[in-house]
Motif scaffolding. Structure first.
Motif, PDB file in Angstrom:
ATOM      1  N   SER A  27       0.827  -1.205   0.000  1.00  9.51           N
ATOM      2  CA  SER A  27       0.000   0.000   0.000  1.00  9.51           C
ATOM      3  C   SER A  27       0.863   1.257   0.000  1.00  9.51           C
ATOM      4  O   SER A  27       0.584   2.222  -0.724  1.00  9.51           O
ATOM      5  N   LEU A  28       1.935   1.249   0.790  1.00 11.77           N
ATOM      6  CA  LEU A  28       2.848   2.394   0.803  1.00 11.77           C
ATOM      7  C   LEU A  28       3.512   2.576  -0.559  1.00 11.77           C
ATOM      8  O   LEU A  28       3.679   3.703  -1.037  1.00 11.77           O
ATOM      9  N   ALA A  29       3.875   1.467  -1.193  1.00 11.45           N
ATOM     10  CA  ALA A  29       4.487   1.542  -2.523  1.00 11.45           C
ATOM     11  C   ALA A  29       3.534   2.184  -3.525  1.00 11.45           C
ATOM     12  O   ALA A  29       3.933   3.016  -4.346  1.00 11.45           O
ATOM     13  N   GLN A  30       2.260   1.815  -3.450  1.00 11.34           N
ATOM     14  CA  GLN A  30       1.264   2.369  -4.365  1.00 11.34           C
ATOM     15  C   GLN A  30       1.035   3.857  -4.111  1.00 11.34           C
ATOM     16  O   GLN A  30       0.628   4.594  -5.013  1.00 11.34           O
ATOM     17  N   GLN A  31       1.327   4.312  -2.880  1.00 11.98           N
ATOM     18  CA  GLN A  31       1.189   5.728  -2.545  1.00 11.98           C
ATOM     19  C   GLN A  31       2.469   6.517  -2.812  1.00 11.98           C
ATOM     20  O   GLN A  31       2.532   7.714  -2.534  1.00 11.98           O
ATOM     21  N   GLY A  32       3.494   5.844  -3.328  1.00 15.02           N
ATOM     22  CA  GLY A  32       4.737   6.521  -3.658  1.00 15.02           C
ATOM     23  C   GLY A  32       5.705   6.660  -2.506  1.00 15.02           C
ATOM     24  O   GLY A  32       6.668   7.434  -2.586  1.00 15.02           O
ATOM     25  N   VAL A  33       5.472   5.932  -1.409  1.00 12.07           N
ATOM     26  CA  VAL A  33       6.396   5.959  -0.266  1.00 12.07           C
ATOM     27  C   VAL A  33       7.436   4.866  -0.496  1.00 12.07           C
ATOM     28  O   VAL A  33       7.122   3.675  -0.430  1.00 12.07           O
ATOM     29  N   ASN A  34       8.669   5.258  -0.758  1.00 13.74           N
ATOM     30  CA  ASN A  34       9.700   4.299  -1.154  1.00 13.74           C
ATOM     31  C   ASN A  34      10.733   4.000  -0.074  1.00 13.74           C
ATOM     32  O   ASN A  34      11.405   2.970  -0.130  1.00 13.74           O
ATOM     33  N   ASP A  35      10.877   4.905   0.903  1.00 15.08           N
ATOM     34  CA  ASP A  35      11.893   4.715   1.949  1.00 15.08           C
ATOM     35  C   ASP A  35      11.308   3.856   3.070  1.00 15.08           C
ATOM     36  O   ASP A  35      10.957   4.346   4.142  1.00 15.08           O
ATOM     37  N   VAL A  36      11.195   2.565   2.790  1.00 15.98           N
ATOM     38  CA  VAL A  36      10.531   1.629   3.701  1.00 15.98           C
ATOM     39  C   VAL A  36      11.445   0.442   3.965  1.00 15.98           C
ATOM     40  O   VAL A  36      12.055  -0.107   3.041  1.00 15.98           O
ATOM     41  N   VAL A  37      11.531   0.051   5.236  1.00 16.26           N
ATOM     42  CA  VAL A  37      12.273  -1.147   5.632  1.00 16.26           C
ATOM     43  C   VAL A  37      11.310  -2.081   6.358  1.00 16.26           C
ATOM     44  O   VAL A  37      10.643  -1.672   7.314  1.00 16.26           O
ATOM     45  N   LEU A  38      11.213  -3.311   5.890  1.00 17.56           N
ATOM     46  CA  LEU A  38      10.396  -4.329   6.552  1.00 17.56           C
ATOM     47  C   LEU A  38      11.326  -5.329   7.220  1.00 17.56           C
ATOM     48  O   LEU A  38      12.251  -5.846   6.586  1.00 17.56           O
ATOM     49  N   LEU A  39      11.081  -5.601   8.502  1.00 19.00           N
ATOM     50  CA  LEU A  39      11.916  -6.517   9.282  1.00 19.00           C
ATOM     51  C   LEU A  39      11.122  -7.778   9.605  1.00 19.00           C
ATOM     52  O   LEU A  39      10.046  -7.706  10.200  1.00 19.00           O
ATOM     53  N   GLU A  40      11.650  -8.920   9.213  1.00 25.59           N
ATOM     54  CA  GLU A  40      11.005 -10.208   9.484  1.00 25.59           C
ATOM     55  C   GLU A  40      11.961 -11.094  10.275  1.00 25.59           C
ATOM     56  O   GLU A  40      13.116 -11.275   9.891  1.00 25.59           O
ATOM     57  N   ALA A  41      11.474 -11.641  11.394  1.00 27.12           N
ATOM     58  CA  ALA A  41      12.332 -12.444  12.268  1.00 27.12           C
ATOM     59  C   ALA A  41      12.822 -13.720  11.592  1.00 27.12           C
ATOM     60  O   ALA A  41      13.939 -14.176  11.854  1.00 27.12           O
ATOM     61  N   LYS A  42      11.992 -14.294  10.718  1.00 24.89           N
ATOM     62  CA  LYS A  42      12.380 -15.536  10.034  1.00 24.89           C
ATOM     63  C   LYS A  42      12.432 -15.275   8.533  1.00 24.89           C
ATOM     64  O   LYS A  42      13.308 -14.575   8.068  1.00 24.89           O
ATOM     65  N   THR A  43      11.504 -15.855   7.781  1.00 30.73           N
ATOM     66  CA  THR A  43      11.411 -15.577   6.348  1.00 30.73           C
ATOM     67  C   THR A  43      10.004 -15.083   6.050  1.00 30.73           C
ATOM     68  O   THR A  43       9.077 -15.305   6.832  1.00 30.73           O
ATOM     69  N   LEU A  44       9.828 -14.427   4.921  1.00 33.10           N
ATOM     70  CA  LEU A  44       8.522 -13.882   4.572  1.00 33.10           C
ATOM     71  C   LEU A  44       7.481 -14.999   4.528  1.00 33.10           C
ATOM     72  O   LEU A  44       7.667 -16.010   3.851  1.00 33.10           O
ATOM     73  N   ALA A  45       6.382 -14.799   5.273  1.00 36.16           N
ATOM     74  CA  ALA A  45       5.275 -15.768   5.305  1.00 36.16           C
ATOM     75  C   ALA A  45       5.775 -17.189   5.537  1.00 36.16           C
ATOM     76  O   ALA A  45       5.386 -18.129   4.853  1.00 36.16           O
TER      77      ALA A  45
END
Length: 205
Positions: A27-45
């Motif tokens: 959703s942030l990407a679609q709004q043009g917000v590009n400076d985003v860091v996602l932290l996942e303890a293991k692997t995605l999903a």
């Protein structure tokens, strides 16, 4: 610990790489917000996460009118997401809710309550007797059971959704960092501390 380098700051830090975290990133990407860091303890999903697997149920059949309206809005957003992705992200095959027909609400609601809300909000359904349920489904319900069948309900293809949102976020330049467990979050400063001892600050967490 991830081998991917961690920036010292980001506009937004998202904690968790399941459907909720990745939908936020997309959703942030679609709004043009590009400076985003996602932290996942293991692997995605990953296999231990609630998002893991091929599908998750969706429905509008609720005894609570607020939940029912939220589900209708969610379905509208799912249709928009399918248009953006060019993929079929949901499969409509109907949903049966059956059991004892008392008014006492459980965590899943009640059959009379769901029927009242669906009537009020114009959601299509079929009311079924115990015998009708046994004739249509591989079930042997008690004689005093009844049910509601919602033909427009079905399953979200969570595996496809995860892949779509991951592509969307990465295409926007988001950093999706796996094997990066979070130790603590300081709400006042936006500082996120990792178990590795590293820290990252964000305008929004």
């Amino acid at each position: 610990m991830s081998t991917q380098s961690l920036p010292s700051r980001a506009a937004v830090v998202i904690i968790g790489g399941g459907m909720a975290g990745l939908s936020c990133a997309s959703s942030l990407a679609q709004q043009g917000v590009n400076d985003v860091v996602l932290l996942e303890a293991k692997t995605l999903a990953h296999a231990g996460a609630s998002s893991f697997g091929e599908s998750r149920m969706f429905r509008e059949m609720y005894s609570d009118p607020v939940l029912c309206r939220l589900a209708q809005e969610a379905n509208r957003l799912w249709r928009e997401e399918e248009q953006r992705s060019g993929e079929i992200l949901r499969q409509t095959h109907g949903l049966l809710f059956y059991g004892e027909s008392w008014d006492e609400e459980t965590i899943e609601g009640s059959i009379p309550g769901a029927r009242r809300v669906m009537d009020d909000q114009g959601i299509p359904y079929e009311a079924l007797t115990s015998q009708q349920i046994a004739e249509r489904f591989p079930l042997k319900p008690r004689a005093d059971f009844s049910g509601l069948f919602e033909p427009t309900a079905g399953a979200v293809r969570s595996d496809r959704v995860i892949a779509h949102w991951t592509r969307t976020a990465r295409a926007a330049g988001h950093q999706l960092i796996e094997h990066c467990p979070v130790q603590a979050v300081d709400p006042s400063s936006g500082r996120v501390s990792l178990q590795s001892g590293e820290q990252i600050e964000a305008d929004q967490v």
